[in-house]
Motif scaffolding. Sequence first.
Motif, PDB file in Angstrom:
ATOM      1  N   LYS A 194      37.834  45.105  34.370  1.00 36.01           N
ATOM      2  CA  LYS A 194      37.359  45.152  32.979  1.00 36.01           C
ATOM      3  C   LYS A 194      38.461  45.569  32.015  1.00 36.01           C
ATOM      4  CE  LYS A 194      33.413  46.996  31.958  1.00 36.01           C
ATOM      5  NZ  LYS A 194      32.255  47.925  31.870  1.00 36.01           N
ATOM      6  N   TYR A 195      39.463  46.327  32.523  1.00 37.19           N
ATOM      7  CA  TYR A 195      40.446  46.939  31.632  1.00 37.19           C
ATOM      8  C   TYR A 195      41.891  46.545  31.900  1.00 37.19           C
ATOM      9  CZ  TYR A 195      36.286  49.774  31.064  1.00 37.19           C
ATOM     10  OH  TYR A 195      34.999  50.179  30.858  1.00 37.19           O
ATOM     11  N   LEU A 196      42.188  45.966  33.054  1.00 35.62           N
ATOM     12  CA  LEU A 196      43.555  45.591  33.410  1.00 35.62           C
ATOM     13  C   LEU A 196      43.622  44.101  33.710  1.00 35.62           C
ATOM     14  CD1 LEU A 196      44.352  48.400  36.051  1.00 35.62           C
ATOM     15  CD2 LEU A 196      44.595  48.519  33.553  1.00 35.62           C
ATOM     16  N   THR A 197      44.680  43.439  33.230  1.00 30.00           N
ATOM     17  CA  THR A 197      44.873  42.033  33.577  1.00 30.00           C
ATOM     18  C   THR A 197      45.265  41.935  35.049  1.00 30.00           C
ATOM     19  OG1 THR A 197      47.234  42.012  33.020  1.00 30.00           O
ATOM     20  CG2 THR A 197      45.673  41.442  31.241  1.00 30.00           C
ATOM     21  N   GLU A 198      45.128  40.762  35.596  1.00 33.33           N
ATOM     22  CA  GLU A 198      45.496  40.556  36.997  1.00 33.33           C
ATOM     23  C   GLU A 198      46.995  40.794  37.207  1.00 33.33           C
ATOM     24  OE1 GLU A 198      45.158  37.207  40.521  1.00 33.33           O
ATOM     25  OE2 GLU A 198      44.173  36.838  38.603  1.00 33.33           O
ATOM     26  N   ARG A 199      47.820  40.391  36.235  1.00 33.30           N
ATOM     27  CA  ARG A 199      49.280  40.523  36.400  1.00 33.30           C
ATOM     28  C   ARG A 199      49.796  41.904  36.027  1.00 33.30           C
ATOM     29  NH1 ARG A 199      53.645  38.660  32.398  1.00 33.30           N
ATOM     30  NH2 ARG A 199      53.061  39.870  30.577  1.00 33.30           N
ATOM     31  N   TYR A 200      49.017  42.776  35.501  1.00 32.14           N
ATOM     32  CA  TYR A 200      49.330  44.130  35.037  1.00 32.14           C
ATOM     33  C   TYR A 200      50.736  44.583  35.460  1.00 32.14           C
ATOM     34  CZ  TYR A 200      48.338  49.099  34.058  1.00 32.14           C
ATOM     35  OH  TYR A 200      48.337  50.390  33.578  1.00 32.14           O
TER      36      TYR A 200
END
Length: 168
Positions: A72-78
């Motif tokens: 919900k809060y972090l992109t997959e590539r973070y």
Amino acid sequence: MKLAKSSYLTAIAAALLLAATGSVSAQEAVVPANDIEALFTSPDPTLNANKQVVYHIVRDLIEANHWELADKYLTERYIQHNPNAKSGRDGTVYYFTQVLKFPKIPIPTKIGLPVAFVTAEGDLVTVATIHTEKDPHDASKTYTQTWYDTWRIVDGKADEHWDSSPKY
């Protein structure tokens, strides 16, 4: 000009000597803001939305360890600039759940960390938290210092993270 350079070098040498001997003891303690929740709001709708993402990262993920909510809060590539955790949402989740193994607790109604300030500009949000450390020269004393975490928000999620934390 030589006098100015000489004075400058003398001042630097004196500061280094004082720091090395530990005789500098005066420090203003870092204190938390009176209304931490208000720091995560802004009248600007974009900055407010970005601050709210970071609010939930701090409260729900970091404090309560509900890493099952990470998508919900972090992109997959973070992109992770902390040398202890791998980049990518999965790498960060793994680090907190499998390496640090902090226990999951109920998500609190308010942030518990002592936050000094939150700054938002464009797609970046920085949170300054206060940490108390033992004085390396006198174990009976403590001092406060400020740690910084900055997140880049892209499409409503954190896509990149920097921090100054030496511990995690």
